[in-house]
Each structure stands twice: as structure tokens, then as C-alpha cells.
Design a protein around this motif. Structure first.
Motif, PDB file in Angstrom:
ATOM      1  N   VAL A  47       0.842  -1.198   0.000  1.00 38.25           N
ATOM      2  CA  VAL A  47       0.000   0.000   0.000  1.00 38.25           C
ATOM      3  C   VAL A  47       0.879   1.251   0.000  1.00 38.25           C
ATOM      4  CG1 VAL A  47      -1.704   1.319   1.304  1.00 38.25           C
ATOM      5  CG2 VAL A  47      -1.903  -1.164   1.140  1.00 38.25           C
ATOM      6  N   GLN A  48       1.906   1.245   0.837  1.00 37.64           N
ATOM      7  CA  GLN A  48       2.783   2.411   0.943  1.00 37.64           C
ATOM      8  C   GLN A  48       4.049   2.053   1.718  1.00 37.64           C
ATOM      9  OE1 GLN A  48       1.117   5.674   3.178  1.00 37.64           O
ATOM     10  NE2 GLN A  48       2.194   7.202   1.944  1.00 37.64           N
ATOM     11  N   PRO A  49       5.232   2.536   1.250  1.00 39.07           N
ATOM     12  CA  PRO A  49       6.471   2.312   1.995  1.00 39.07           C
ATOM     13  C   PRO A  49       6.354   2.883   3.408  1.00 39.07           C
ATOM     14  CG  PRO A  49       6.966   3.162  -0.189  1.00 39.07           C
ATOM     15  CD  PRO A  49       5.471   3.266  -0.008  1.00 39.07           C
ATOM     16  N   ALA A  50       7.084   2.316   4.346  1.00 41.98           N
ATOM     17  CA  ALA A  50       6.967   2.747   5.732  1.00 41.98           C
ATOM     18  C   ALA A  50       8.187   2.337   6.538  1.00 41.98           C
ATOM     19  CB  ALA A  50       5.721   2.146   6.364  1.00 41.98           C
ATOM     20  N   THR A  51       8.371   2.983   7.683  1.00 39.36           N
ATOM     21  CA  THR A  51       9.397   2.563   8.640  1.00 39.36           C
ATOM     22  C   THR A  51       8.825   1.423   9.488  1.00 39.36           C
ATOM     23  OG1 THR A  51       8.604   4.053  10.361  1.00 39.36           O
ATOM     24  CG2 THR A  51      10.199   4.944   8.807  1.00 39.36           C
ATOM     25  N   GLY A  52       9.680   0.730  10.212  1.00 42.72           N
ATOM     26  CA  GLY A  52       9.221  -0.319  11.105  1.00 42.72           C
ATOM     27  C   GLY A  52       8.245   0.225  12.137  1.00 42.72           C
ATOM     28  N   TYR A  53       8.557   1.408  12.608  1.00 42.05           N
ATOM     29  CA  TYR A  53       7.708   2.053  13.613  1.00 42.05           C
ATOM     30  C   TYR A  53       6.320   2.341  13.054  1.00 42.05           C
ATOM     31  CZ  TYR A  53       6.369   5.420  17.239  1.00 42.05           C
ATOM     32  OH  TYR A  53       5.734   6.082  18.262  1.00 42.05           O
ATOM     33  N   ALA A  54       6.279   2.880  11.831  1.00 47.36           N
ATOM     34  CA  ALA A  54       4.999   3.178  11.194  1.00 47.36           C
ATOM     35  C   ALA A  54       4.212   1.897  10.940  1.00 47.36           C
ATOM     36  CB  ALA A  54       5.226   3.925   9.885  1.00 47.36           C
ATOM     37  N   LEU A  55       4.926   0.827  10.570  1.00 48.66           N
ATOM     38  CA  LEU A  55       4.256  -0.455  10.338  1.00 48.66           C
ATOM     39  C   LEU A  55       3.549  -0.922  11.607  1.00 48.66           C
ATOM     40  CD1 LEU A  55       6.839  -2.451   8.189  1.00 48.66           C
ATOM     41  CD2 LEU A  55       4.572  -1.648   7.473  1.00 48.66           C
ATOM     42  N   ALA A  56       4.227  -0.729  12.750  1.00 48.11           N
ATOM     43  CA  ALA A  56       3.646  -1.173  14.012  1.00 48.11           C
ATOM     44  C   ALA A  56       2.303  -0.486  14.271  1.00 48.11           C
ATOM     45  CB  ALA A  56       4.610  -0.918  15.160  1.00 48.11           C
ATOM     46  N   SER A  57       2.203   0.817  13.980  1.00 49.22           N
ATOM     47  CA  SER A  57       0.908   1.495  14.198  1.00 49.22           C
ATOM     48  C   SER A  57      -0.117   1.089  13.147  1.00 49.22           C
ATOM     49  CB  SER A  57       1.051   3.015  14.212  1.00 49.22           C
ATOM     50  OG  SER A  57       2.366   3.429  14.010  1.00 49.22           O
ATOM     51  N   ARG A  58       0.329   0.986  11.889  1.00 43.66           N
ATOM     52  CA  ARG A  58      -0.624   0.609  10.839  1.00 43.66           C
ATOM     53  C   ARG A  58      -1.168  -0.780  11.056  1.00 43.66           C
ATOM     54  NH1 ARG A  58       2.356   2.854   5.600  1.00 43.66           N
ATOM     55  NH2 ARG A  58       2.795   4.914   6.452  1.00 43.66           N
ATOM     56  N   PHE A  59      -0.356  -1.638  11.637  1.00 49.52           N
ATOM     57  CA  PHE A  59      -0.814  -2.981  11.965  1.00 49.52           C
ATOM     58  C   PHE A  59      -2.089  -2.904  12.777  1.00 49.52           C
ATOM     59  CE2 PHE A  59       2.365  -6.140  10.854  1.00 49.52           C
ATOM     60  CZ  PHE A  59       1.615  -7.296  10.934  1.00 49.52           C
ATOM     61  N   GLU A  60      -2.051  -2.102  13.831  1.00 48.10           N
ATOM     62  CA  GLU A  60      -3.220  -1.980  14.700  1.00 48.10           C
ATOM     63  C   GLU A  60      -4.401  -1.363  13.958  1.00 48.10           C
ATOM     64  OE1 GLU A  60      -3.052  -3.558  17.805  1.00 48.10           O
ATOM     65  OE2 GLU A  60      -1.376  -4.100  16.521  1.00 48.10           O
ATOM     66  N   GLN A  61      -4.125  -0.256  13.269  1.00 42.73           N
ATOM     67  CA  GLN A  61      -5.202   0.458  12.572  1.00 42.73           C
ATOM     68  C   GLN A  61      -5.870  -0.388  11.494  1.00 42.73           C
ATOM     69  OE1 GLN A  61      -3.569   4.021  10.852  1.00 42.73           O
ATOM     70  NE2 GLN A  61      -2.696   4.637  12.806  1.00 42.73           N
ATOM     71  N   SER A  62      -5.032  -1.020  10.662  1.00 44.57           N
ATOM     72  CA  SER A  62      -5.575  -1.639   9.450  1.00 44.57           C
ATOM     73  C   SER A  62      -5.874  -3.122   9.604  1.00 44.57           C
ATOM     74  CB  SER A  62      -4.587  -1.471   8.299  1.00 44.57           C
ATOM     75  OG  SER A  62      -4.324  -0.112   8.067  1.00 44.57           O
ATOM     76  N   LEU A  63      -5.034  -3.824  10.342  1.00 42.05           N
ATOM     77  CA  LEU A  63      -5.140  -5.283  10.390  1.00 42.05           C
ATOM     78  C   LEU A  63      -5.435  -5.796  11.793  1.00 42.05           C
ATOM     79  CD1 LEU A  63      -1.939  -6.138   8.267  1.00 42.05           C
ATOM     80  CD2 LEU A  63      -4.256  -5.744   7.431  1.00 42.05           C
ATOM     81  N   GLY A  64      -5.589  -4.856  12.725  1.00 40.30           N
ATOM     82  CA  GLY A  64      -5.689  -5.226  14.134  1.00 40.30           C
ATOM     83  C   GLY A  64      -6.741  -6.269  14.444  1.00 40.30           C
ATOM     84  N   SER A  65      -7.886  -6.249  13.743  1.00 43.00           N
ATOM     85  CA  SER A  65      -8.924  -7.216  14.062  1.00 43.00           C
ATOM     86  C   SER A  65      -8.644  -8.584  13.454  1.00 43.00           C
ATOM     87  CB  SER A  65     -10.297  -6.698  13.633  1.00 43.00           C
ATOM     88  OG  SER A  65     -10.276  -6.321  12.278  1.00 43.00           O
ATOM     89  N   SER A  68      15.890   6.647  11.122  1.00 44.71           N
ATOM     90  CA  SER A  68      14.789   5.850  10.586  1.00 44.71           C
ATOM     91  C   SER A  68      15.111   5.342   9.190  1.00 44.71           C
ATOM     92  CB  SER A  68      13.510   6.681  10.557  1.00 44.71           C
ATOM     93  OG  SER A  68      13.590   7.647   9.542  1.00 44.71           O
ATOM     94  N   LYS A  69      14.649   4.115   8.938  1.00 50.45           N
ATOM     95  CA  LYS A  69      14.785   3.532   7.605  1.00 50.45           C
ATOM     96  C   LYS A  69      13.393   3.283   7.045  1.00 50.45           C
ATOM     97  CE  LYS A  69      17.767   0.767   9.611  1.00 50.45           C
ATOM     98  NZ  LYS A  69      18.387  -0.530   9.963  1.00 50.45           N
ATOM     99  N   THR A  70      13.165   3.776   5.831  1.00 49.91           N
ATOM    100  CA  THR A  70      11.880   3.510   5.190  1.00 49.91           C
ATOM    101  C   THR A  70      12.039   2.326   4.246  1.00 49.91           C
ATOM    102  OG1 THR A  70      11.222   5.823   5.336  1.00 49.91           O
ATOM    103  CG2 THR A  70      10.097   4.475   3.694  1.00 49.91           C
ATOM    104  N   TYR A  71      11.177   1.332   4.441  1.00 48.92           N
ATOM    105  CA  TYR A  71      11.232   0.127   3.625  1.00 48.92           C
ATOM    106  C   TYR A  71      10.166   0.174   2.544  1.00 48.92           C
ATOM    107  CZ  TYR A  71      14.187  -1.907   7.274  1.00 48.92           C
ATOM    108  OH  TYR A  71      15.191  -2.166   8.159  1.00 48.92           O
ATOM    109  N   ALA A  72      10.501  -0.386   1.372  1.00 54.55           N
ATOM    110  CA  ALA A  72       9.529  -0.519   0.281  1.00 54.55           C
ATOM    111  C   ALA A  72       9.538  -1.967  -0.186  1.00 54.55           C
ATOM    112  CB  ALA A  72       9.899   0.410  -0.866  1.00 54.55           C
ATOM    113  N   ILE A  73       8.417  -2.416  -0.712  1.00 53.69           N
ATOM    114  CA  ILE A  73       8.330  -3.782  -1.240  1.00 53.69           C
ATOM    115  C   ILE A  73       9.061  -3.832  -2.588  1.00 53.69           C
ATOM    116  CG2 ILE A  73       6.118  -3.433  -2.433  1.00 53.69           C
ATOM    117  CD1 ILE A  73       5.323  -6.272  -1.451  1.00 53.69           C
ATOM    118  N   THR A  74       9.687  -4.968  -2.883  1.00 50.61           N
ATOM    119  CA  THR A  74      10.341  -5.147  -4.185  1.00 50.61           C
ATOM    120  C   THR A  74       9.433  -5.984  -5.092  1.00 50.61           C
ATOM    121  OG1 THR A  74      11.410  -7.197  -3.483  1.00 50.61           O
ATOM    122  CG2 THR A  74      12.616  -5.144  -3.110  1.00 50.61           C
TER     123      THR A  74
END
Lengths: 169, 169
Positions: B13-31, B63-69
Motif C-alpha cells: 500500500v505504501q512504503p513505511a518505517t518499522g515504527y509506522a508499520l507497528a501502528s498501521r498494523f493496529e489500525q488496518s489489520l488489528g482485528s 529511521s529507515k523507510t522500507y519498500a516492497i520489491t
DNA sequence: GATCACATGTAATCCGTTACATGATTGT
DNA sequence: ACAATCATGTAACGGATTACATGTGATC
């Protein structure tokens, strides 16, 4: 420690062998928690050690039937009434459905349709189970199947909508 | 390996840092799935090692921003379309509700009512989230909240029935 | 005699949670 | 200065899955 309390709950309904517990796990609690014999036997040994269950009898094929003790009943009650519930859920199925939204339209539709078929089967199975349960004498865990059926029904409806939305573009 | 694919899905969906992934996990996939930074960082390192993600940029605070290859996209697609789904679900909450049926009537009613209140809050939160999502630009994971809301709604109805049934005796 | 279901266990590995540990930037 | 938030990592422990391993009793 959910496994521990799931076992105590099953034994509270009726004493059982480890083997019987493994099958009842699937039948009664399968839509909420899952465990196989390789977890159940060691946990029964620990529960025995802690005095929460006892060996109520030994039968054929070296089988041991376990029963819950008063201490075990107290531990179950305490967990249910006093401990802070863990509200987290984990469903690889739903995770998949969410991630399908990253796929191109045609692949997504095909995958959603396969999922829809699978949920349809699940609904059919639960309906059959509920009919069986309606016949026999009332089982304490009968409402479980009812909740499972309803959740699967809304999941099916959601999938239908996702399919329609993905197709209609 | 669901964690791995959940991360790939979020990065798709969008590149992100590990930290950002941790919050998006809860928001988007938490259930559906849950993970914290102590799982996410090591998994990102492994994904990097396997060439499924790349470091797309480094920013402030190390911070490191990761993107999918492309390879990562292929792995995600493969998992979604080719691998055998694991249909098991795990919900300590629902396990609790099932086991409540082993308690005496008055204790059961009190516990069910507490659960009902908690689900009510969950429903309110999800409704609020859906309103926010309806405003902003369409988010790929918006339907997730909708499914969560509907499941919680049938759970609330089931609890109401259990309460009525337990009281009416 | 073979096969299936019942029955119990252990070992290796993997995954997930909790705790420990540190540092940078922003806002008050 | 201080607190909050952003940001990244590791370590210890515990729980779960998969594979290995064995034996009994019933039915065909």
C-alpha cells in the motif's frame, strides 16, 4: 494461559481422556481456540501437578480419564471472573481477505470467489451440527455453534459485497 | 508465515518505517492479526535479506523507510493465490464466552453483561473509525473496519440473547 | 492378518510476548 | 530542562506446530 482454562472448561462439563479432549476441542471450541494432543498431554501433566485435575480412572489401552478438582473449578472461575481479558483475535483467513485488496482486480475476484465457496461450506457444516444438537439433550456448548454460524453468515455477506464491488469496475 | 505477508501487504500500500508499520498494523489489520515492534524489526531484517523489501530511504532519528520489491510482490501474490489457507482462528474473548457457560447462573449473567459493555464500546469505536474513513480519500483497507463492525454487531446480539436466556430461569 | 481408530507421549523448531536497553527530535 | 513521541534494536521466556515414536483394541 488459555489452553489451561479451555481444558478445565471441557473437564468441567465432563471428565475425559487426553485423546477425547483433543476431539472435543475441535467440536466445541474449534472456532475460538485450537490445540492438538502434543500440547494437551503435557498440559494435563502440569494441571495434575498443580492439583487442578485428578486421574478419575484408568481404562483400556492405557487410557487415563481426567476430572476437574475443586481447586481446578476455582482456578477456572477466577480466570473467567477476575482476570483481565485479552481482546486480541487472530485469523489468518481474515488477514488474507484484507490483503487480497492489494491484488489486481481479476485475481482478486477469483480469490474472493474461492473464499466465498469455503465460507459457504462452513455455514452448511454448522447448520448440520446445529440440527444434530437440537435433537440430543441440551449441550452446554450448543450456543457456540450458533455464534459461529452467525459470524460465518456475515462474513459470507461481506465477501459477496466485495465480489460485486470488485467486478463492477 | 502470516507476519511476513502482513508486512508485505502493508508495504504494498505504501512504503513505511518499522515504527509506522507497528501502528498501521493496529489500525488496518488489528482485528485479524497483531504484531509489535519486537517482531517487526527482526522480520524486516529477514525480508531485506531475502530481497523481498528494500531500504527506500533513511530519514531523521536513524529511521529507515522500507519498500516492497518486485520479488516481494510476487511472494505476496503467491501466498494469497497459491498457498493453502490456514482456516484456524484464535479468540480468547470467544473462548471465554464459551467457558462462561460452565458458571452458575448469577455469576454468568454478571460476566456476560461486562462482556456486552465491552463489545458495545468496540462497536462505537469502529463506527467512529468508519466515519473518518468515509471522509478522507478511499483507503484500500477501509472495508476491514466494516467487516469488524458487522462481526462485533452479531457478537453483541448473541450476548444479548445469552443474557436473556440466563436471566429467564 | 491387516487396517483403522483409540491412546499417549517426546523433541525440534518456530512464532509471539514481555522485558530490557538506547538514542533522536519536537513541543512546552 | 522536561516530557512525549518517534525510532530501533536484543534477550529471555513461553506457547504452538510439526515431526518422531510407540503401543492397544476392535472390526473386517
Amino acid at each position: 494461559m488459555s489452553l489451561r482454562h479451555a481444558i478445565l472448561g471441557l473437564l468441567e462439563v465432563q471428565p475425559a481422556t487426553g485423546y477425547a479432549l483433543a476431539s472435543r476441542f475441535e467440536q466445541s471450541l474449534g472456532s475460538a481456540w485450537h490445540a492438538t494432543h502434543s500440547q494437551i498431554y503435557p498440559e494435563l501433566a502440569r494441571l495434575l501437578d498443580d492439583g487442578l485435575v485428578r486421574v478419575a480412572g484408568e481404562g483400556a489401552r492405557r487410557s487415563k480419564t481426567y476430572a476437574i478438582t475443586d481447586e481446578g473449578r476455582a482456578a477456572l472461575r477466577d480466570w473467567l471472573l477476575e482476570s483481565e481479558p485479552n481482546r486480541a483475535t487472530r485469523s489468518e483467513t481474515i488477514l488474507r481477505w484484507f490483503l487480497l485488496q492489494t491484488l489486481p482486480r481479476d485475481q482478486r475476484v477469483a480469490a474472493l470467489e474461492r473464499e466465498r465457496a469455503s465460507v459457504g461450506e462452513q455455514v452448511t457444516e454448522l447448520q448440520a451440527l446445529l440440527e444434530v444438537l437440537a435433537d440430543g439433550d441440551p449441550h452446554p456448548f450448543a450456543p457456540n455453534a450458533e455464534l459461529g454460524l452467525r459470524i460465518n453468515t456475515v462474513m459470507a455477506a461481506w465477501l459477496d459485497e466485495q465480489i460485486t464491488a470488485a467486478r463492477g469496475r
